[in-house]
Design an enzyme around this catalytic site. Structure first.
Site, PDB file in Angstrom:
ATOM      1  N   LYS A   1      35.229  40.250  45.464  1.00 37.60           N
ATOM      2  CA  LYS A   1      36.890  40.322  44.996  1.00 37.60           C
ATOM      3  C   LYS A   1      36.910  40.305  43.292  1.00 37.60           C
ATOM      4  O   LYS A   1      36.131  39.860  42.780  1.00 37.60           O
ATOM      5  CB  LYS A   1      37.553  39.161  45.408  1.00 37.60           C
ATOM      6  CG  LYS A   1      39.144  39.122  45.609  1.00 37.60           C
ATOM      7  CD  LYS A   1      39.230  40.164  46.719  1.00 37.60           C
ATOM      8  CE  LYS A   1      40.802  39.991  47.685  1.00 37.60           C
ATOM      9  NZ  LYS A   1      40.710  40.459  48.933  1.00 37.60           N
TER      10      LYS A   1
HETATM   11  N1  GLU Z   1      41.795  43.453  49.833  1.00 40.01           N
HETATM   12  C1  GLU Z   1      41.640  43.831  51.199  1.00 40.01           C
HETATM   13  C2  GLU Z   1      41.271  42.430  51.937  1.00 40.01           C
HETATM   14  O1  GLU Z   1      41.511  41.509  51.525  1.00 40.01           O
HETATM   15  C3  GLU Z   1      40.801  45.054  51.553  1.00 40.01           C
HETATM   16  C4  GLU Z   1      39.380  44.847  50.932  1.00 40.01           C
HETATM   17  C5  GLU Z   1      38.789  46.301  51.060  1.00 40.01           C
HETATM   18  O2  GLU Z   1      39.114  47.145  51.659  1.00 40.01           O
HETATM   19  O3  GLU Z   1      37.528  46.528  50.289  1.00 40.01           O
HETATM   20  O4  GLU Z   1      40.679  42.651  52.966  1.00 40.01           O
END
Ligand code: GLU
Length: 435
Positions: A125
């Site tokens: 993240k």
């Molecule tokens: N931000 C989204 C999540 O928390 C998508 C993450 C992604 O597609 O890599 O799952």
């Protein structure tokens, strides 16, 4: 050393202090959930020690010239929690309370999410501490391009692949993809997912998280002996995830009776006109005040007598303080970490069925995987192919979670985490220690 009573000014929470607290409690929640899964699995001390810390953490401070000519220093983070099962994958968040602990928690949740739904990624993240509503589009583009440049060598189609999250969008991903491509001298579509369709985005990605939320709710209502059609629903959040979820539930025949967003909330017991709310948001920047609705706040929304409560905003919303007021039969965690560990037993005691976040909101990363795979194969799948694959992948994971919850007599959250931790632990063990 003696502790002094803080003066009133010192006690007044600064934005930074609030941010630290929010991030720290998200991390504490993630670690407590991990410990519960590790205990349940009887995970050995070595694997426990490896999996509870992020593998890599990057913090960058970088200057950007604002529209008024001044220079502001921004702070950005990227945390790769674990890459045993594949390249690091996870969103980028632009939010004033984003800090390192927050990103650490969210990265760990991504590792478990990818493992639970069986996509070949590790968890990551990232984020920049800023309020996107207070920056112009040009300023956001400059922040994004400079941040992508600071992460050169970190992000890439084989190493770490960002996606949209709170406060970011397909446009943000387009800027990242373009910046990396400019540096390399050729297009690198696989460096980010959730891109616009015209530059290698996937059909169905924009609505994918909401679509997955819908599939998991439909599955849970069926198991509970009722259907989405006619079910009364309340939703916290009307952003990337909340808006799509509201629209898709409305189309599926649910009665969406209340929604809140950052500007306030709307309540209409006979059911809201969801398409009208979207137009109201476009014109006024919030759904609050939409015609034919009465105002409602989050605490009132959480306590509504509904069949399904969807949490599609931020972490730490349902806590030990308000869990007792939840009257919904199903609580769908469309956000990451919206329920604290102290709230879980209260909800369970009151018979509220929680669809855990790493299952409920995994539609986004599933279609991100499809997008990345299409980019690598230079293919484009049709929307109906994407949605059918998504449905199958999410429902297979849901089946595994409910079965494990039944066989081990544990909560769906513990079942989901146990399945995920088991898979990541297995990959980590098989790869062994280097050197
Ligand atoms: N931000 C989204 C999540 O928390 C998508 C993450 C992604 O597609 O890599 O799952």
């Amino acid at each position: 050393m003696t502790l002094q009573t803080a003066s009133p000014t010192a006690r007044k929470a600064t934005p930074e202090a609030t941010a630290r607290t929010a991030g720290a409690s998200a991390l504490e929640a993630a670690l407590r959930q991990f410990a519960a899964a590790a205990d349940h699995l009887g995970l050995d001390d070595g694997l426990r020690a490896i999996l509870r810390v992020p593998q890599r953490e990057y913090t960058v401070h970088f200057p950007v010239r604002l529209d008024d000519g001044s220079i502001r220093i921004f702070t950005g983070y990227r945390v790769q929690h674990n890459v045993a099962r594949g390249p690091a994958k996870g969103g980028l968040r632009y939010h004033p309370s984003t800090d390192l602990d927050d990103v650490r928690a969210l990265a760990m949740w991504m590792t478990w999410k990818a493992a639970l739904v069986g996509v070949p990624f590790g968890g990551a993240k990232g984020g920049v501490t800023l309020d996107p509503a207070k920056l112009s589009s040009r300023e956001l583009e400059a922040v994004t391009r400079r941040f992508a440049t600071e992460l050169e060598g970190v992000i890439g189609p084989d190493s770490d692949i960002p996606a949209p999250d709170v406060g970011t969008s397909a446009q943000t991903m387009a800027w990242i993809m373009d910046t990396v491509s400019m540096h390399r001298g050729f297009s690198v579509p696989g460096v980010a997912t959730g891109k616009p369709l015209s530059i290698g985005g996937s059909a169905g990605r924009a609505d994918a998280t909401g679509q997955g939320v819908l599939y998991t709710i439909a599955d849970a209502t069926r198991r509970g002996g009722f259907t989405i059609e006619g079910a009364r629903v309340a939703i916290q959040g009307f952003g990337n995830v909340g808006e799509a979820t509201a629209r898709l539930l409305h189309q599926a025949g649910a009665r969406v009776v209340a929604i809140t967003d950052i500007g306030g909330g709307v309540h209409r017991p006979d059911g809201l006109d969801v398409p009208l709310l979207r137009r109201h948001l476009q014109e006024h920047g919030t759904i609050a005040g939409a015609p034919g609705t009465r105002p409602i706040d989050n605490e009132e929304l959480f306590a509504l007598d509904v069949d399904v409560l969807v949490l599609a905003a931020l972490e730490g919303q349902i806590t030990a303080n308000n869990a007792g007021s939840v009257r919904a039969r199903i609580l769908a965690e469309a956000a990451n970490g919206p329920t604290t560990p102290d709230a879980d037993p209260i909800l369970a005691r009151n018979g509220v069925v929680v669809i855990p976040d790493i299952l409920c909101n995994a539609g986004g990363v599933v279609v991100s995987y499809f997008e990345w795979a299409q980019n690598r194969a230079a293919l484009a799948w049709r929307a109906d192919e994407v949605n059918e694959r998504l449905r199958r992948q999410i429902l297979a994971a849901a089946d595994a979670v409910w079965q494990r919850a039944g066989s081990d007599s544990i909560s769906p959250r513990l079942a989901a985490n146990a399945i995920a931790v088991e898979r990541v632990a297995e990959a980590t063990r098989l790869r062994g220690l280097y050197p």
